[in-house]
Motif scaffolding. Sequence first.
Motif, PDB file in Angstrom:
ATOM      1  N   GLY A   1      -7.538   8.797   8.283  1.00 30.05           N
ATOM      2  CA  GLY A   1      -6.954   8.214   6.997  1.00 30.05           C
ATOM      3  C   GLY A   1      -7.243   6.840   6.672  1.00 30.05           C
ATOM      4  O   GLY A   1      -7.620   6.335   5.753  1.00 30.05           O
ATOM      5  N   VAL A   2      -7.030   6.189   7.962  1.00 32.34           N
ATOM      6  CA  VAL A   2      -7.268   4.404   7.870  1.00 32.34           C
ATOM      7  C   VAL A   2      -8.666   4.299   7.793  1.00 32.34           C
ATOM      8  O   VAL A   2      -9.433   3.334   6.970  1.00 32.34           O
TER       9      VAL A   2
ATOM     10  N   MET B   1       0.933  -1.273  -0.001  1.00 29.45           N
ATOM     11  CA  MET B   1       0.050  -0.006  -0.062  1.00 29.45           C
ATOM     12  C   MET B   1       0.854   1.231   0.210  1.00 29.45           C
ATOM     13  O   MET B   1       1.918   1.376   0.778  1.00 29.45           O
ATOM     14  N   THR B   2       0.615   2.245  -0.827  1.00 31.71           N
ATOM     15  CA  THR B   2       1.314   3.341  -1.242  1.00 31.71           C
ATOM     16  C   THR B   2       0.651   4.318  -1.404  1.00 31.71           C
ATOM     17  O   THR B   2      -0.586   4.125  -1.421  1.00 31.71           O
ATOM     18  N   MET B   3       1.113   5.722  -1.485  1.00 30.70           N
ATOM     19  CA  MET B   3       0.163   7.093  -1.115  1.00 30.70           C
ATOM     20  C   MET B   3       0.810   8.018  -2.369  1.00 30.70           C
ATOM     21  O   MET B   3       1.971   7.931  -2.630  1.00 30.70           O
TER      22      MET B   3
ATOM     23  N   ASP C   1      -9.894   4.587   4.228  1.00 32.52           N
ATOM     24  CA  ASP C   1      -9.593   3.557   3.288  1.00 32.52           C
ATOM     25  C   ASP C   1     -10.342   2.307   3.472  1.00 32.52           C
ATOM     26  O   ASP C   1     -10.988   1.682   2.809  1.00 32.52           O
TER      27      ASP C   1
ATOM     28  N   ASP D   1      -1.819  10.109  -1.164  1.00 35.28           N
ATOM     29  CA  ASP D   1      -3.014   9.406  -1.137  1.00 35.28           C
ATOM     30  C   ASP D   1      -2.729   7.934  -0.912  1.00 35.28           C
ATOM     31  O   ASP D   1      -1.625   7.434  -0.962  1.00 35.28           O
ATOM     32  N   SER D   2      -3.703   7.036  -0.414  1.00 39.11           N
ATOM     33  CA  SER D   2      -3.625   5.686  -0.039  1.00 39.11           C
ATOM     34  C   SER D   2      -4.356   5.073  -1.310  1.00 39.11           C
ATOM     35  O   SER D   2      -5.555   5.178  -1.708  1.00 39.11           O
ATOM     36  N   HIS D   3      -3.774   4.219  -1.868  1.00 38.06           N
ATOM     37  CA  HIS D   3      -4.165   3.197  -3.034  1.00 38.06           C
ATOM     38  C   HIS D   3      -4.787   1.883  -2.437  1.00 38.06           C
ATOM     39  O   HIS D   3      -4.717   0.777  -3.237  1.00 38.06           O
ATOM     40  N   ALA D   4      -5.208   1.891  -1.082  1.00 36.85           N
ATOM     41  CA  ALA D   4      -5.241   0.380  -0.613  1.00 36.85           C
ATOM     42  C   ALA D   4      -6.527  -0.225  -1.274  1.00 36.85           C
ATOM     43  O   ALA D   4      -6.417  -1.629  -1.718  1.00 36.85           O
TER      44      ALA D   4
ATOM     45  N   SER E   1      -2.494  14.938  -1.610  1.00 36.99           N
ATOM     46  CA  SER E   1      -4.092  15.120  -1.371  1.00 36.99           C
ATOM     47  C   SER E   1      -4.295  16.179  -1.924  1.00 36.99           C
ATOM     48  O   SER E   1      -3.625  17.288  -1.849  1.00 36.99           O
TER      49      SER E   1
ATOM     50  N   SER F   1      -7.537  10.135   0.338  1.00 30.72           N
ATOM     51  CA  SER F   1      -6.920  11.530   0.573  1.00 30.72           C
ATOM     52  C   SER F   1      -6.906  12.252   1.707  1.00 30.72           C
ATOM     53  O   SER F   1      -6.802  13.458   1.743  1.00 30.72           O
TER      54      SER F   1
END
Length: 300
Positions: free
Chosen positions: A115-116, A12-14, A119, A256-259, A17, A251
């Motif tokens: 943030g979590v 998981m990367t980001m 996701d 950004d999180s791409h989960a 925002s 975001s």
Amino acid sequence: MKHILRHESRVMTMAVSRQPRTGASTPSRALHELLAGRTLTPAQRRIAQYLLANIGEAAALTSGELAERAGVSQPSVTRFVSLLGFEGFPQFRRAMRGFLEAAEPAEEGNKLQLGVREDIARLETLHTELAGQERLAGIAERLYASVPLVVSGLRVSAHVAGLFGYLAAKIHPDVRVLTNGGTVLLDQLGHARAAGASEAVFFAMPRYPRETAAAMRFAGELGMRIVLITDEPVSAITEHAGDVLHAGVGSELVFDSHAAIVSLSVALLETIADAAGPRARQRLEGFDRYAAEQEIFTER
């Protein structure tokens, strides 16, 4: 297939925002779900883009006013509303107002928790959208039949394209991962098409590189069908794709999180493995034997 997940750890990367989105339920998310899986004309994409950016204002407009704001004709609005399953514009507008009224307040917590939580909300939406697998199965069959299979992603999208291509190569006989831009990318697309490629999977996360749009157009001109995996059902880049698969990007934090995108990618890989049937199992078992002989992985 479970073997696919066993070979490598989760990723998981980001990326950067733009605006906070903290609610567990938002009007834009509800509209995204309504648009999921729809094939839109260019005029309908303009309407959808306007609604996603201005849903609060749009809920109070007439069909003529919405057409004017979106820069389309009123019949285009009528056809758009019908495509979404509404009997008329008044029913559609009531649904928009319902989305606004049903929005849940933002949750409390520190920024990392929020943030979590975002996701989790994105993954819950994806969970709902994956209930119907027929469309995904059709795409997977075409991807497996394309030899070679092209997979491309530039800049922040390169990591997801790389993961997808690495795992796809365990069940597909010829996967070409293209993550470098410029004229070299166009050369590689041309070589792949000459070798028989009929499908290309592109990953495009915000912010969308112009090179990605150009490469998608070029691949289409070569005769390849484009499957785009991205964050929005409609955007400036979706017009170049034959099929759009989307999952929300978180975001809430600086990056950004791409989960949910990674989860969608693994779901597509699973469906490709199903399409391959015994051939996928044979390739996976062959890799397991090779890995054991070469002692590639450490013991747990």
